[in-house]
Design an enzyme around this catalytic site. Structure first.
Site, PDB file in Angstrom:
ATOM      1  N   CYS A  47       0.906  -1.180  -0.113  1.00 49.91           N
ATOM      2  CA  CYS A  47      -0.100  -0.013  -0.155  1.00 49.91           C
ATOM      3  C   CYS A  47       0.869   1.186  -0.077  1.00 49.91           C
ATOM      4  CB  CYS A  47      -0.624  -0.030   1.025  1.00 49.91           C
ATOM      5  SG  CYS A  47      -2.435   0.787   0.911  1.00 49.91           S
TER       6      CYS A  47
ATOM      7  N   HIS B 177      -3.834  -5.154   0.640  1.00 50.48           N
ATOM      8  CA  HIS B 177      -2.898  -5.672   2.172  1.00 50.48           C
ATOM      9  C   HIS B 177      -3.293  -7.023   1.942  1.00 50.48           C
ATOM     10  CE1 HIS B 177      -2.427  -1.899   4.061  1.00 50.48           C
ATOM     11  NE2 HIS B 177      -3.370  -1.577   3.448  1.00 50.48           N
TER      12      HIS B 177
ATOM     13  N   GLU C 159      -1.619  -8.963   3.910  1.00 51.71           N
ATOM     14  CA  GLU C 159      -1.563  -9.669   5.225  1.00 51.71           C
ATOM     15  C   GLU C 159      -3.045 -10.053   5.878  1.00 51.71           C
ATOM     16  OE1 GLU C 159      -0.879  -6.662   4.212  1.00 51.71           O
ATOM     17  OE2 GLU C 159      -1.294  -5.060   5.882  1.00 51.71           O
TER      18      GLU C 159
END
Ligand code: GLN
Length: 537
Positions: free
Chosen positions: A381, A507, A509
């Site tokens: 990002c 993202h 994650e």
């Protein structure tokens, strides 16, 4: 209707109620049951989206674009439940709903009160997450004894009262501290916390006692006597090195058996299948090569701000048999001292998401270091946006290039708001939640994703790569390996010829699990492992 488990916490905060709730979910899934998990937070913000990382830690983003408490990340990493907006309610949102109803005349001239109107709304929200699962686990944020938790505790007291016996249970997470001077485990804080809970009409069925020492039988008997809970339901919740061991430790204490019996979950398998957790725990303990991963950010003292990130990195470590050593590097330090003194030990450099100008030049310098010295790099990002700025400045010759988030004056806003976003109210411009993307055939990204042509990833950002500079960047060697399906937005970049240089606007994650590391982290750690082998063969 689903059976309900309410999880409350006592004595002090940060006892790991979220991990406990997630682990109970994992154990019930291991017994073949379907679960959903919800968190109720007592604070008055509508959601944590606007809260500072100093106050709140990570903001976890769901597929449907909700900005939620980080515990929802644990729920997704430990179970197959997929979180949505309704999996996290704050007191603010509960009150907002009630006040909105009052304004449109829903209460027909009545006096609107905490009991029953707020408590009824809480119960409505609790029922809302029952989508036909076998069990709903509902975690109440805060600590018993807090004034602001009271309406929630009253609502869950009523919830049990509203249902048949065997339908709802209460689990209380508490602390049994070990006092070194007397070499004793102390039960008094637990007694007091349970006393407080019983004062408001909640008798816990199970106590999860956080402790650094196993609870001997006599300690369990004492807690049992004072707290009115059978000794078998006084569970040692011992500190562990790796959070994914918690389901195994709970199982050894018989927790899942007790829950299944109390809730009369006849469908549950007699023996849980814990192989996934056993495998992870085994991988965690195996000796392996270690790789240093530098996370260059501005909240280095706040590990909670990067929770999903650090978990995703350890998942990739399990997948690659690598011990991942995280080094949080303050980007403002890089501004003062330069990259080399802070990054020379790193086998991989990661720049995470972020907002605001502070420390930005240090992050851009870290990208340059990774690019020039061929250190594996993952920019997430804001991290990808920094890579765009760095490449524009140092390779495309656009010296004053910047993101318009950080400079209004830059002649080259290579990262900017898209024209349809400008002038829109700040809150309205954030791109939140899951969006699809397409992968460029033959790119490293496509290979890493396993040869698929599409992906779906979660976003939380406002700025985009400026399309006016795309041609220039491409001509100078940067590849746009992921785009939105209509090709109007850059989703991923990469640098051919570099061992691993990837940026993504989303993202990854948020979608990594211990048993299924996200491909971008897996690839990143694989490259870092190679780098550590080369540096220290
Ligand atoms: N501040 C940047 C934006 O709004 C990046 C956001 C992020 O990293 N989550 O686009």
């Amino acid at each position: 209707m689903a059976k309900y488990i309410f999880v409350t916490g006592g004595v002090l905060s940060s006892l790991g109620k979220g991990l406990a709730s997630a682990s109970i979910g994992a154990l019930l899934e291991a017994r073949g049951l379907r679960v959903n998990i919800q968190k109720l937070d007592p604070y008055l913000n509508i959601d944590p989206g606007t809260m500072s990382p100093f106050q709140h830690g990570e903001v976890f983003v769901t597929d449907d674009g909700a900005e939620t408490d980080l515990d929802l990340g644990h729920y997704e990493r430990f179970t197959h439940a997929r979180m949505k907006k309704e999996n996290n309610y704050t007191a603010g949102r509960i009150y907002y709903n009630v006040i909105t109803k009052e304004r449109v005349g829903d209460y027909l001239g009545g006096t609107v009160q905490v009991i029953p109107h707020i408590t009824d709304e809480i119960k409505r929200c609790i029922r809302h997450v029952d989508n036909g699962e076998d069990v709903v686990i509902c975690e109440i944020g805060g600590t018993v004894g807090d004034i602001e938790s009271l309406p929630f505790l009253e609502a869950i007291r009523q919830f049990r009262f509203d249902h048949e016996p065997g339908h709802v249970i209460h689990i209380h997470v508490t602390l049994v501290p070990y006092i070194k001077t007397s070499e004793e485990l102390k039960t008094k804080p637990t007694q007091h916390s349970v006393m407080k809970l019983r004062e408001i009409g909640i008798q816990p069925d199970i106590l999860l006692c956080r402790t650094e020492m196993p609870l001997e039988e006599d300690v369990k008997r004492k807690i049992s006597l004072f707290c009115n809970v059978p000794p078998s339901a006084v569970i040692t919740a011992i500190d562990v090195d790796c959070i994914y061991e918690v389901p195994l430790r709970f199982n050894e204490e018989g927790l899942d058996r007790i829950v299944v019996d109390l809730l009369k979950l006849e469908k549950a398998l007699q023996t849980p299948d814990l192989s996934v957790w056993e495998e992870i725990s085994r991988k965690e303990k195996e000796p392996k090569i270690s790789s240093n991963i530098a996370i260059v950010g501005k909240y280095v003292d706040l590990k909670e701000s990067y929770k999903s990130l650090s978990e995703a990195l350890s998942h990739a470590g399990f997948g690659n048999d690598v011990q991942v050593n995280l080094q949080y590097v303050d980007s403002e330090e890089i501004e003062k001292r330069g990259s080399a003194p802070l990054l020379s030990q790193a086998h991989g450099i990661l720049i995470p998401g972020g907002f605001g100008e502070r420390g930005i030049e240090g992050k851009i310098a870290a990208v340059q270091y990774a690019r020039e010295r061929l250190v594996p790099f993952l920019g997430i990002c804001l991290g990808m946006q920094c890579a765009i700025v760095e490449y524009s400045r140092n390779i495309c010759g656009l010296e004053a290039a910047n993101s318009s988030e950080f400079s209004n004056e830059t002649p080259h806003p290579v990262v900017a708001l898209m024209p349809d976003q400008e002038g829109v109210d700040m809150g309205g411009t954030m791109r939140l939640g899951a969006y699809p993307g397409i992968l460029r055939p033959g790119s490293l990204a496509a290979e890493i994703y396993g040869g698929v042509s599409q992906f779906e990833e979660r976003h939380r950002h406002r700025y985009e790569v400026n399309n006016a500079y795309r041609e220039d960047l491409e001509e100078n060697g940067l590849h746009f390996s992921g785009l939105s399906p209509d090709e109007s937005l850059v989703e991923m970049i990469e640098l051919p010829g570099h061992p691993y240089f990837i940026g993504c606007q989303f993202h990854p994650e948020f979608k990594s699990a211990p048993y299924a590391p996200h491909p971008l982290f897996h690839g990143f750690i694989a490259a870092a492992k190679k780098a550590s082998g080369e540096l220290f063969p």
